[in-house]
Design a protein around this motif. Structure first.
Motif, PDB file in Angstrom:
ATOM      1  N   HIS A 182       0.840  -1.201   0.000  1.00  0.00           N
ATOM      2  CA  HIS A 182       0.000   0.000   0.000  1.00  0.00           C
ATOM      3  C   HIS A 182       0.874   1.250   0.000  1.00  0.00           C
ATOM      4  N   PRO A 183       0.394   2.310  -0.647  1.00  0.00           N
ATOM      5  CA  PRO A 183       1.179   3.553  -0.651  1.00  0.00           C
ATOM      6  C   PRO A 183       1.281   4.119   0.756  1.00  0.00           C
ATOM      7  N   PRO A 184       2.378   4.797   1.068  1.00  0.00           N
ATOM      8  CA  PRO A 184       2.540   5.363   2.408  1.00  0.00           C
ATOM      9  C   PRO A 184       1.573   6.521   2.637  1.00  0.00           C
ATOM     10  N   ILE A 185       1.443   6.892   3.882  1.00  0.00           N
ATOM     11  CA  ILE A 185       0.637   8.056   4.272  1.00  0.00           C
ATOM     12  C   ILE A 185       1.600   9.204   4.519  1.00  0.00           C
ATOM     13  N   ARG A 186       1.502  10.227   3.704  1.00  0.00           N
ATOM     14  CA  ARG A 186       2.403  11.380   3.840  1.00  0.00           C
ATOM     15  C   ARG A 186       1.747  12.432   4.731  1.00  0.00           C
ATOM     16  N   VAL A 187       2.462  12.804   5.795  1.00  0.00           N
ATOM     17  CA  VAL A 187       1.961  13.770   6.772  1.00  0.00           C
ATOM     18  C   VAL A 187       2.876  14.988   6.760  1.00  0.00           C
ATOM     19  N   MET A 188       2.265  16.160   6.692  1.00  0.00           N
ATOM     20  CA  MET A 188       3.021  17.420   6.686  1.00  0.00           C
ATOM     21  C   MET A 188       2.637  18.234   7.910  1.00  0.00           C
ATOM     22  N   GLN A 189       3.626  18.677   8.670  1.00  0.00           N
ATOM     23  CA  GLN A 189       3.465  19.518   9.846  1.00  0.00           C
ATOM     24  C   GLN A 189       4.104  20.868   9.563  1.00  0.00           C
ATOM     25  N   TRP A 190       3.345  21.981   9.853  1.00  0.00           N
ATOM     26  CA  TRP A 190       3.905  23.286   9.528  1.00  0.00           C
ATOM     27  C   TRP A 190       3.206  24.406  10.278  1.00  0.00           C
ATOM     28  N   ASN A 191       3.989  25.191  10.995  1.00  0.00           N
ATOM     29  CA  ASN A 191       3.528  26.482  11.494  1.00  0.00           C
ATOM     30  C   ASN A 191       3.795  27.485  10.385  1.00  0.00           C
ATOM     31  N   ILE A 192       2.738  27.945   9.735  1.00  0.00           N
ATOM     32  CA  ILE A 192       2.893  28.746   8.525  1.00  0.00           C
ATOM     33  C   ILE A 192       3.084  30.237   8.802  1.00  0.00           C
ATOM     34  N   LEU A 193       3.040  30.669  10.062  1.00  0.00           N
ATOM     35  CA  LEU A 193       3.167  32.061  10.473  1.00  0.00           C
ATOM     36  C   LEU A 193       1.898  32.839  10.113  1.00  0.00           C
ATOM     37  N   ALA A 194       1.139  33.177  11.129  1.00  0.00           N
ATOM     38  CA  ALA A 194      -0.087  33.949  10.908  1.00  0.00           C
ATOM     39  C   ALA A 194       0.262  35.267  10.229  1.00  0.00           C
ATOM     40  N   GLN A 195      -0.511  35.635   9.233  1.00  0.00           N
ATOM     41  CA  GLN A 195      -0.224  36.853   8.482  1.00  0.00           C
ATOM     42  C   GLN A 195      -0.244  38.084   9.373  1.00  0.00           C
ATOM     43  N   ALA A 196      -1.229  38.177  10.243  1.00  0.00           N
ATOM     44  CA  ALA A 196      -1.342  39.349  11.108  1.00  0.00           C
ATOM     45  C   ALA A 196      -0.122  39.485  12.018  1.00  0.00           C
ATOM     46  N   ASP A 231      -0.826  13.748   2.159  1.00  0.00           N
ATOM     47  CA  ASP A 231      -2.153  13.153   2.320  1.00  0.00           C
ATOM     48  C   ASP A 231      -2.875  13.777   3.507  1.00  0.00           C
ATOM     49  N   ILE A 232      -2.091  14.172   4.519  1.00  0.00           N
ATOM     50  CA  ILE A 232      -2.627  14.829   5.708  1.00  0.00           C
ATOM     51  C   ILE A 232      -1.772  16.060   5.970  1.00  0.00           C
ATOM     52  N   LEU A 233      -2.436  17.175   6.238  1.00  0.00           N
ATOM     53  CA  LEU A 233      -1.760  18.449   6.425  1.00  0.00           C
ATOM     54  C   LEU A 233      -2.162  19.033   7.771  1.00  0.00           C
ATOM     55  N   CYS A 234      -1.177  19.264   8.645  1.00  0.00           N
ATOM     56  CA  CYS A 234      -1.410  19.818   9.978  1.00  0.00           C
ATOM     57  C   CYS A 234      -0.756  21.192  10.052  1.00  0.00           C
ATOM     58  N   LEU A 235      -1.558  22.229  10.256  1.00  0.00           N
ATOM     59  CA  LEU A 235      -1.070  23.605  10.225  1.00  0.00           C
ATOM     60  C   LEU A 235      -1.353  24.312  11.539  1.00  0.00           C
ATOM     61  N   GLN A 236      -0.447  25.226  11.896  1.00  0.00           N
ATOM     62  CA  GLN A 236      -0.674  26.133  13.005  1.00  0.00           C
ATOM     63  C   GLN A 236      -0.570  27.579  12.511  1.00  0.00           C
ATOM     64  N   GLU A 237      -1.083  28.493  13.320  1.00  0.00           N
ATOM     65  CA  GLU A 237      -1.107  29.925  13.013  1.00  0.00           C
ATOM     66  C   GLU A 237      -1.818  30.199  11.689  1.00  0.00           C
ATOM     67  N   VAL A 238      -2.941  29.569  11.510  1.00  0.00           N
ATOM     68  CA  VAL A 238      -3.738  29.770  10.297  1.00  0.00           C
ATOM     69  C   VAL A 238      -4.745  30.883  10.565  1.00  0.00           C
ATOM     70  N   ASP A 239      -4.608  32.008   9.878  1.00  0.00           N
ATOM     71  CA  ASP A 239      -5.589  33.091  10.007  1.00  0.00           C
ATOM     72  C   ASP A 239      -6.214  33.456   8.662  1.00  0.00           C
ATOM     73  N   HIS A 240      -5.984  32.623   7.667  1.00  0.00           N
ATOM     74  CA  HIS A 240      -6.636  32.799   6.360  1.00  0.00           C
ATOM     75  C   HIS A 240      -7.281  31.481   5.939  1.00  0.00           C
ATOM     76  N   TYR A 241      -7.955  30.843   6.876  1.00  0.00           N
ATOM     77  CA  TYR A 241      -8.568  29.544   6.592  1.00  0.00           C
ATOM     78  C   TYR A 241      -9.700  29.679   5.589  1.00  0.00           C
ATOM     79  N   PHE A 242     -10.645  30.576   5.845  1.00  0.00           N
ATOM     80  CA  PHE A 242     -11.867  30.620   5.045  1.00  0.00           C
ATOM     81  C   PHE A 242     -11.679  31.260   3.681  1.00  0.00           C
ATOM     82  N   ASP A 243     -10.749  32.195   3.557  1.00  0.00           N
ATOM     83  CA  ASP A 243     -10.623  32.885   2.269  1.00  0.00           C
ATOM     84  C   ASP A 243      -9.502  32.329   1.402  1.00  0.00           C
ATOM     85  N   THR A 244      -8.698  31.422   1.935  1.00  0.00           N
ATOM     86  CA  THR A 244      -7.590  30.883   1.148  1.00  0.00           C
ATOM     87  C   THR A 244      -7.488  29.368   1.244  1.00  0.00           C
TER      88      THR A 244
END
Length: 473
Positions: A182-196, A231-244
Motif C-alpha cells: 500500500h502507498p505510504p501516508i504522507r503527513v506534513m506539519q507546519w507552522n505557517i506564520l499567521a499573516q497578522a 495526504d494529511i496536512l497539519c497547520l498552526q497559526e492559520v488566520d486565512h482559513y476561510f478565504d484561502t
C-alpha cells in the motif's frame, strides 16, 4: 528562477479579497476594556475553599482583572456562525498574558489587500454553518468544483516569477523493507506564520517588508504544500482559513477542520483577518473521517488559549484506523510548567480517543519546547508508546534536528527545535522524512524571507502500518 508563463495567468489576480471575503468589511481588533463596575462587598464564607488559582505564582495572575475578551461576534456573524468563544473567566485569561500582546493596543499591519486566483473566486460566496459548538466547520467541499493542482502550482509560480526559486529539499529514504503493498501516508506539519503576526507583530527585523505581503507569501505557502502533496496536512497559526486554505484545499480534494484560539493575538492587529488557530486537512479519496474532537487545552485545571484537533481516520486502502492530532502549545520562556501541563492534558485526551493506544496515533505540532523540556519528556515516555519521527534523521537515531525555526527579532537571533511529528512506534513505521534546510540555504537574514514564507520549517514524513499489527478498532 522560475520562468514566467507567456501570459500572466489569466486566472490570477482577478478579484479583490475585500470584495469577496465576508470578514473584510469588518476587520477585528481588541477593544479597550470598559471600566469595571465597583465590586460588591462580600464576606468570605466560613470554611470556603481557596480560589482555584491560589496555588499559582503571583506574576502569573498580574493584572488579570484588567483584561476583557474581544468581541468576536462581528467576525462570526459575517460568516453566519455562532460564536465559538465563550466568555473567559479571570482564571482562563492566564493563558493570554504570556503572549505579550495586550488588548486595546492594535498594531498596524500593512495594507496587504489580498487578491485571489480565478480558480477560487466563486468558493467565497457561500458561508459556513456550525456543526460543532466549539469548532468552525467549512462548507461541504464536495460542492466545490475540483481544480488541477498543476494549474494552481502554475498560478503560484506566475505570481512568484520575480522571487528566487523555492529551496531544494530532499527526502531521506529510511525503509528497511520495501515490500508494503500500500502507498505510504504522507503527513506534513507546519507552522505557517499567521499573516497578522508576521506583518504586524513579530518584528522580523532582517526580513524585508515586501517579503511578508500576503499576495505573494500565500503563494509560497501553497507552493510548498503542492510540492510535497501531503495526504494529511497539519497547520498552526492559520488566520486565512476561510478565504484561502479551505477554498483551495477543498477543491484539491481535502476535507478540512479549523479550530481558532479563543484569544487570538491576531486580533490585536489592525486589518486582521480574524483569529488564528490550528487546521487539519486530509484527502477524502484516501481517508474516511470517523470521528473529530476539538480540544481546548487545560493547564492546572484552567482552560487555556491553546487548542488541538484530533481526528480518527480510516484508511480506505487498508481499512486501518488511526488517529491524527494537531496542536500548538504556549510560547515564550518562563512558561515551561504551563506547556508541560498542556501536554499532559493533550496526552490524556489522546489516551481516551485511541482507547489506550489501541488505535495508532500521529501527533503534529509546534510545541514551543526544546527536547530538554518536560513536555517533550512526557511525550517520549508516554504509555501511548510514541517516538519522534525526525530523530530517525540523526546519526544515532536518538537526536532531534538542530533547529526547526530560525529567526532574527529585535531581541536577537533565535534558533530552536520546537516542531515535532510523534507517532506510535509499535504500529507505524517511518519510511522517509524530508530533509531540513541548511544554514547556507536559510541565509544570514534567516527566516522568513523572499525564499521561504514562515519562520518555521515544514516537516514531512511518509508512514506505513506495521505489517504485524492487525486491524485496530
Amino acid at each position: 528562477m522560475y520562468q514566467s508563463p507567456s501570459r500572466f495567468c489569466s486566472a490570477l489576480l482577478q478579484r479583490d479579497v475585500s470584495g469577496l471575503c465576508c470578514a473584510s468589511s469588518s476587520r477585528l481588533r481588541r477593544q479597550p476594556p470598559s471600566p469595571p463596575a465597583p465590586p460588591r462587598a462580600r464576606a468570605p464564607e466560613a470554611g470556603a475553599p481557596p480560589p482555584p488559582h491560589a496555588h499559582l505564582a503571583a506574576p502569573e495572575l498580574a493584572s488579570a482583572s484588567s483584561r476583557t475578551e474581544p468581541d468576536l461576534a462581528p467576525w462570526f456573524k459575517a460568516r453566519d456562525m455562532s460564536p465559538a468563544v465563550s466568555t473567559c473567566s479571570q482564571e482562563e485569561e492566564l493563558a493570554v498574558f504570556g503572549e505579550g500582546r495586550l488588548p486595546g493596543r492594535a498594531c498596524p499591519m500593512g495594507n496587504g489587500t489580498s487578491r485571489l486566483y480565478g480558480a477560487i473566486a466563486k468558493t467565497l460566496n457561500g458561508s459556513a454553518a456550525p456543526q460543532h459548538p466549539e469548532c468552525l466547520v467549512p462548507p461541504d467541499s464536495e460542492q466545490l468544483d475540483p481544480i488541477d493542482p498543476k494549474e494552481l502550482l502554475e498560478e503560484c509560480r506566475a505570481v512568484l516569477h520575480t522571487r528566487p526559486p523555492r529551496f531544494q529539499r530532499d527526502f531521506v529514504d529510511l525503509r528497511t523493507d520495501s515490500t508494503s503493498s500500500h502507498p505510504p501516508i504522507r503527513v506534513m506539519q507546519w507552522n505557517i506564520l499567521a499573516q497578522a503576526l508576521g506583518e504586524g507583530k513579530d518584528n522580523f527585523v532582517q526580513c524585508p517588508v515586501e517579503a511578508l505581503k500576503w499576495e505573494e507569501r500565500k503563494c509560497l505557502i501553497l507552493e510548498e504544500i503542492l510540492a510535497y502533496q501531503p495526504d494529511i496536512l497539519c497547520l498552526q497559526e492559520v488566520d486565512h482559513y476561510f478565504d484561502t486554505f479551505q477554498p483551495l484545499l477543498g477543491r484539491l480534494g481535502y476535507q478540512g477542520t479549523f479550530f481558532p484560539k479563543p484569544w487570538s493575538p491576531c486580533l490585536d492587529v489592525e486589518h486582521n483577518n480574524g483569529p488564528d488557530g490550528c487546521a487539519l486537512f486530509s484527502l477524502q479519496n484516501r481517508f474516511k473521517l470517523v470521528n473529530s474532537t476539538n480540544i481546548r487545552l487545560t493547564a492546572m485545571t484552567l482552560k487555556t488559549n491553546q487548542v488541538a484537533i484530533a481526528q480518527t481516520l480510516q484508511c480506505k486502502e487498508t481499512g486501518r484506523l488511526f488517529c491524527i492530532a494537531v496542536t500548538h502549545l504556549k510560547a515564550r520562556t518562563g512558561w515551561e510548567r504551563f506547556r508541560s501541563a498542556q501536554g499532559c492534558d493533550l496526552l490524556q485526551n489522546l489516551q481516551n480517543i485511541t482507547q489506550g493506544a489501541k488505535i495508532p496515533l500521529i501527533v503534529c505540532g509546534d510545541f514551543n519546547a526544546e527536547p530538554t523540556e518536560e513536555v517533550y519528556k512526557h511525550f517520549a515516555s508516554s504509555s501511548l508508546n510514541l517516538n519522534s519521527a525526525y530523530k530517525v534523521l540523526s546519526a544515532d537515531g536518538q537526536s532531534e534536528p538542530p533547529y526547526t525555526t530560525w529567526k532574527i527579532r529585535t531581541s536577537g537571533e533565535c534558533r530552536h527545535t520546537l516542531d515535532y511529528i510523534w507517532y506510535s512506534k509499535h504500529a507505524l513505521n517511518v519510511q522517509s522524512a524530508l530533509g531540513l534546510l541548511t544554514e547556507e540555504q536559510i541565509g544570514p537574514n534567516r527566516l522568513p524571507s523572499f525564499n521561504y514564507p514562515s519562520d518555521h520549517l515544514s516537516l514531512v514524513c511518509d508512514f506505513s502500518f506495521s505489517e504485524d499489527q492487525g486491524q485496530l478498532v
